[in-house]
Design an enzyme around this catalytic site. Structure first.
Site, PDB file in Angstrom:
ATOM      1  N   SER A   7      -0.349   1.233 158.846  1.00  0.00           N
ATOM      2  CA  SER A   7      -1.529   0.412 158.555  1.00  0.00           C
ATOM      3  C   SER A   7      -1.099  -0.948 158.029  1.00  0.00           C
ATOM      4  O   SER A   7      -0.494  -1.068 156.964  1.00  0.00           O
ATOM      5  CB  SER A   7      -2.415   1.100 157.512  1.00  0.00           C
ATOM      6  OG  SER A   7      -3.388   0.173 157.081  1.00  0.00           O
ATOM      7  N   HIS A  32      -2.145   0.181 163.109  1.00  0.00           N
ATOM      8  CA  HIS A  32      -3.478   0.529 162.609  1.00  0.00           C
ATOM      9  C   HIS A  32      -4.052  -0.687 161.889  1.00  0.00           C
ATOM     10  O   HIS A  32      -3.436  -1.236 160.972  1.00  0.00           O
ATOM     11  CB  HIS A  32      -3.378   1.728 161.659  1.00  0.00           C
ATOM     12  CG  HIS A  32      -4.707   2.244 161.198  1.00  0.00           C
ATOM     13  ND1 HIS A  32      -5.517   3.045 161.974  1.00  0.00           N
ATOM     14  CD2 HIS A  32      -5.379   2.055 160.028  1.00  0.00           C
ATOM     15  CE1 HIS A  32      -6.623   3.341 161.312  1.00  0.00           C
ATOM     16  NE2 HIS A  32      -6.565   2.754 160.119  1.00  0.00           N
ATOM     17  N   ASP A  34      -7.162  -2.235 159.812  1.00  0.00           N
ATOM     18  CA  ASP A  34      -8.317  -1.870 158.985  1.00  0.00           C
ATOM     19  C   ASP A  34      -9.246  -3.055 158.766  1.00  0.00           C
ATOM     20  O   ASP A  34      -8.887  -4.011 158.067  1.00  0.00           O
ATOM     21  CB  ASP A  34      -7.822  -1.366 157.614  1.00  0.00           C
ATOM     22  CG  ASP A  34      -7.214   0.014 157.707  1.00  0.00           C
ATOM     23  OD1 ASP A  34      -7.895   0.921 158.209  1.00  0.00           O
ATOM     24  OD2 ASP A  34      -6.043   0.185 157.287  1.00  0.00           O
ATOM     25  N   MET A  36     -12.641  -4.319 157.091  1.00  0.00           N
ATOM     26  CA  MET A  36     -13.611  -3.958 156.035  1.00  0.00           C
ATOM     27  C   MET A  36     -14.561  -5.121 155.783  1.00  0.00           C
ATOM     28  O   MET A  36     -14.120  -6.270 155.717  1.00  0.00           O
ATOM     29  CB  MET A  36     -12.868  -3.664 154.732  1.00  0.00           C
ATOM     30  CG  MET A  36     -11.810  -2.580 154.860  1.00  0.00           C
ATOM     31  SD  MET A  36     -11.013  -2.322 153.263  1.00  0.00           S
ATOM     32  CE  MET A  36      -9.776  -1.109 153.725  1.00  0.00           C
ATOM     33  N   HIS A  65      -9.726   0.155 163.280  1.00  0.00           N
ATOM     34  CA  HIS A  65     -10.604   1.023 162.483  1.00  0.00           C
ATOM     35  C   HIS A  65     -11.669   0.142 161.837  1.00  0.00           C
ATOM     36  O   HIS A  65     -11.376  -0.608 160.901  1.00  0.00           O
ATOM     37  CB  HIS A  65      -9.718   1.730 161.435  1.00  0.00           C
ATOM     38  CG  HIS A  65     -10.458   2.567 160.446  1.00  0.00           C
ATOM     39  ND1 HIS A  65      -9.859   3.043 159.291  1.00  0.00           N
ATOM     40  CD2 HIS A  65     -11.728   3.041 160.426  1.00  0.00           C
ATOM     41  CE1 HIS A  65     -10.730   3.758 158.606  1.00  0.00           C
ATOM     42  NE2 HIS A  65     -11.876   3.767 159.270  1.00  0.00           N
ATOM     43  N   MET A  67     -14.504  -0.482 159.513  1.00  0.00           N
ATOM     44  CA  MET A  67     -15.245  -0.003 158.337  1.00  0.00           C
ATOM     45  C   MET A  67     -16.317  -1.028 158.026  1.00  0.00           C
ATOM     46  O   MET A  67     -16.259  -1.741 157.005  1.00  0.00           O
ATOM     47  CB  MET A  67     -14.276   0.180 157.155  1.00  0.00           C
ATOM     48  CG  MET A  67     -13.379   1.398 157.309  1.00  0.00           C
ATOM     49  SD  MET A  67     -11.965   1.387 156.201  1.00  0.00           S
ATOM     50  CE  MET A  67     -10.829   0.395 157.177  1.00  0.00           C
ATOM     51  N   MET A 136     -10.983  10.777 157.706  1.00  0.00           N
ATOM     52  CA  MET A 136     -10.527  10.079 156.501  1.00  0.00           C
ATOM     53  C   MET A 136     -10.088  11.115 155.470  1.00  0.00           C
ATOM     54  O   MET A 136     -10.836  12.045 155.150  1.00  0.00           O
ATOM     55  CB  MET A 136     -11.658   9.225 155.898  1.00  0.00           C
ATOM     56  CG  MET A 136     -12.074   8.018 156.726  1.00  0.00           C
ATOM     57  SD  MET A 136     -10.736   6.901 157.195  1.00  0.00           S
ATOM     58  CE  MET A 136     -10.020   6.460 155.606  1.00  0.00           C
ATOM     59  N   GLY A 141     -11.708   2.199 152.039  1.00  0.00           N
ATOM     60  CA  GLY A 141     -11.898   0.959 151.292  1.00  0.00           C
ATOM     61  C   GLY A 141     -10.610   0.431 150.686  1.00  0.00           C
ATOM     62  O   GLY A 141     -10.469  -0.769 150.492  1.00  0.00           O
ATOM     63  N   PHE A 142      -9.677   1.320 150.398  1.00  0.00           N
ATOM     64  CA  PHE A 142      -8.456   0.894 149.712  1.00  0.00           C
ATOM     65  C   PHE A 142      -7.248   1.689 150.198  1.00  0.00           C
ATOM     66  O   PHE A 142      -7.375   2.879 150.491  1.00  0.00           O
ATOM     67  CB  PHE A 142      -8.600   1.088 148.194  1.00  0.00           C
ATOM     68  CG  PHE A 142      -9.792   0.376 147.627  1.00  0.00           C
ATOM     69  CD1 PHE A 142      -9.692  -0.960 147.250  1.00  0.00           C
ATOM     70  CD2 PHE A 142     -11.016   1.016 147.525  1.00  0.00           C
ATOM     71  CE1 PHE A 142     -10.805  -1.639 146.757  1.00  0.00           C
ATOM     72  CE2 PHE A 142     -12.138   0.344 147.035  1.00  0.00           C
ATOM     73  CZ  PHE A 142     -12.030  -0.986 146.650  1.00  0.00           C
ATOM     74  N   GLY A 143      -6.114   1.019 150.226  1.00  0.00           N
ATOM     75  CA  GLY A 143      -4.859   1.711 150.465  1.00  0.00           C
ATOM     76  C   GLY A 143      -4.372   2.334 149.167  1.00  0.00           C
ATOM     77  O   GLY A 143      -4.920   2.064 148.084  1.00  0.00           O
ATOM     78  N   GLY A 144      -3.384   3.192 149.274  1.00  0.00           N
ATOM     79  CA  GLY A 144      -2.716   3.718 148.078  1.00  0.00           C
ATOM     80  C   GLY A 144      -3.467   4.771 147.304  1.00  0.00           C
ATOM     81  O   GLY A 144      -3.149   5.041 146.143  1.00  0.00           O
ATOM     82  N   ASP A 174      -6.132   9.522 158.199  1.00  0.00           N
ATOM     83  CA  ASP A 174      -5.951   8.213 157.547  1.00  0.00           C
ATOM     84  C   ASP A 174      -6.186   8.325 156.045  1.00  0.00           C
ATOM     85  O   ASP A 174      -7.295   8.635 155.611  1.00  0.00           O
ATOM     86  CB  ASP A 174      -6.952   7.231 158.179  1.00  0.00           C
ATOM     87  CG  ASP A 174      -6.778   5.806 157.693  1.00  0.00           C
ATOM     88  OD1 ASP A 174      -5.849   5.528 156.918  1.00  0.00           O
ATOM     89  OD2 ASP A 174      -7.596   4.960 158.113  1.00  0.00           O
ATOM     90  N   GLY A 175      -5.127   8.049 155.261  1.00  0.00           N
ATOM     91  CA  GLY A 175      -5.262   7.976 153.813  1.00  0.00           C
ATOM     92  C   GLY A 175      -4.330   8.929 153.086  1.00  0.00           C
ATOM     93  O   GLY A 175      -4.350  10.133 153.321  1.00  0.00           O
ATOM     94  N   GLY A 176      -3.470   8.363 152.248  1.00  0.00           N
ATOM     95  CA  GLY A 176      -2.589   9.201 151.432  1.00  0.00           C
ATOM     96  C   GLY A 176      -1.546   9.964 152.219  1.00  0.00           C
ATOM     97  O   GLY A 176      -1.056  11.001 151.764  1.00  0.00           O
ATOM     98  N   GLY A 196      -0.025   3.607 155.317  1.00  0.00           N
ATOM     99  CA  GLY A 196       0.018   2.226 154.854  1.00  0.00           C
ATOM    100  C   GLY A 196       1.044   2.037 153.767  1.00  0.00           C
ATOM    101  O   GLY A 196       2.189   1.640 154.005  1.00  0.00           O
ATOM    102  N   SER A 197       0.659   2.359 152.528  1.00  0.00           N
ATOM    103  CA  SER A 197       1.538   2.092 151.385  1.00  0.00           C
ATOM    104  C   SER A 197       2.851   2.876 151.475  1.00  0.00           C
ATOM    105  O   SER A 197       3.899   2.365 151.079  1.00  0.00           O
ATOM    106  CB  SER A 197       0.809   2.397 150.076  1.00  0.00           C
ATOM    107  OG  SER A 197       0.218   3.661 150.124  1.00  0.00           O
TER     108      SER A 197
END
Ligand code: DX5
Ligand code: ZN
Length: 216
Positions: A7, A32, A34, A36, A65, A67, A136, A141-144, A174-176, A196-197
Site C-alpha cells: 500500500s 495498492h 488508497d 480517502m 481502493h 474509500m 477489511m 481510514g488509517f495505516g498501521g 487489507d489492514g494489519g 502498508g506499514s
C-alpha cells in the site's frame, strides 16, 4: 503463492518515485492505491494527480481502493489514471450491481470491499459479478492499525461461499497484515494481501515483500 500488494499510503510521499521503483524491483504483484475522501472515512489521502504520477512509473498493475462516498462519480477518472482493479465499498454504493458493471465498462476488474462489521451475506447476489472481494481487516481510514482477528473466520467463510457458487473472485485482505497474520490469512483462503506499514516501515522493504510472497 499470494498476490502481494504494497500500500503506497505508507510510502514516503516526498520520495514517491523512489518507493515506486522499489516496488517495481521487488517480488510484489500490484500497487495498492488508497483513495480517502474525509467523508466515507475520517481521513484524507491523495487523489487523481498522485495516482497518475504513480502510474507513470509503475511497472505493475494498480489496485485502486476507493474509500469515498458515491464512488460511481470517479470510476472513469481512475480507469483513465491507470487503474487495473477498482474496488468500491459495499457500504458506499446504493446500486452496487450497476457500479460493478460501470467499472467493467471502463475496462477494469471490479471488486467489492466489506468493512469489518459488514457480513459476507450481502455478497450473495453480487458475487458472480465481482472479480475480487476485499475484506477489511481494520476499520478503513488509517495505516498501521491492529489486525481484527474475526477476519480469519470471515475469510474461510467467504472462501466456502466462493467455492460453493463456483465463483472465480479473488479474496484480498487489507489492514494489519504482517508475516504472522499473513500466514494465517493464506491458510484461511486469502489470494491477495495488502501491506502498508509492515513493508514501508521495514529496514529492507524488498526483503519483507519477498517473505510475504512465499507464505503458504
Ligand atoms: C486502510 C487502508 C489500507 C492501509 C493498510 O484504510 O485501506 O490499505 O494502507 O495499512 P497497514 O498495512 O499499515 O495496516
Ligand atoms: Zn486499502
Amino acid at each position: 503463492m499470494p498476490i502481494i500488494a504494497p500500500s503506497v499510503l505508507a510510502a514516503d510521499f516526498a520520495n514517491l518515485q523512489r518507493d515506486v521503483e522499489l516496488v517495481n524491483a521487488s517480488a510484489a504483484d500490484w500497487f495498492h492505491i488508497d483513495i480517502m475522501d474525509g467523508v466515507f472515512v475520517p481521513n484524507l489521502s491523495f487523489g487523481v494527480p498522485v495516482t497518475e504520477a504513480i502510474a507513470k512509473h509503475a511497472k505493475k498493475p494498480l489496485d485502486v481502493h476507493l474509500m469515498i462516498v458515491q464512488p460511481e462519480r470517479y470510476i472513469e477518472t481512475f480507469a483513465k489514471a491507470g487503474a487495473s482493479y477498482i474496488t468500491v465499498h459495499w457500504e458506499a454504493c446504493t446500486h452496487i450491481h450497476r457500479t460493478l458493471a460501470q467499472i467493467k465498462e471502463a475496462g477494469c476488474k471490479a471488486g467489492v470491499v466489506l468493512n469489518p462489521g459488514t457480513p459476507i451475506s450481502v455478497l450473495d447476489d453480487v458475487l458472480e459479478d465481482a472479480d475480487m472481494i476485499l475484506l477489511m481487516s481494520v476499520n478503513p481510514g488509517f495505516g498501521g492499525q491492529k489486525f481484527i482477528e474475526n477476519t480469519l473466520a470471515k475469510t474461510s467463510r467467504l472462501k466456502d461461499m466462493i467455492l460453493r457458487k463456483n465463483s472465480k473472485a479473488l479474496i484480498e485482505i487489507d489492514g494489519g497484515v504482517n508475516l504472522e497474520t499473513g500466514a494465517r490469512l493464506v491458510q484461511a483462503g486469502a489470494d491477495a494481501l495488502v501491506a502498508g506499514s509492515f513493508v514501508f516501515n521495514a529496514a529492507d522493504p524488498k526483503q519483507v515483500i519477498s517473505e510475504l510472497k512465499v507464505l503458504n
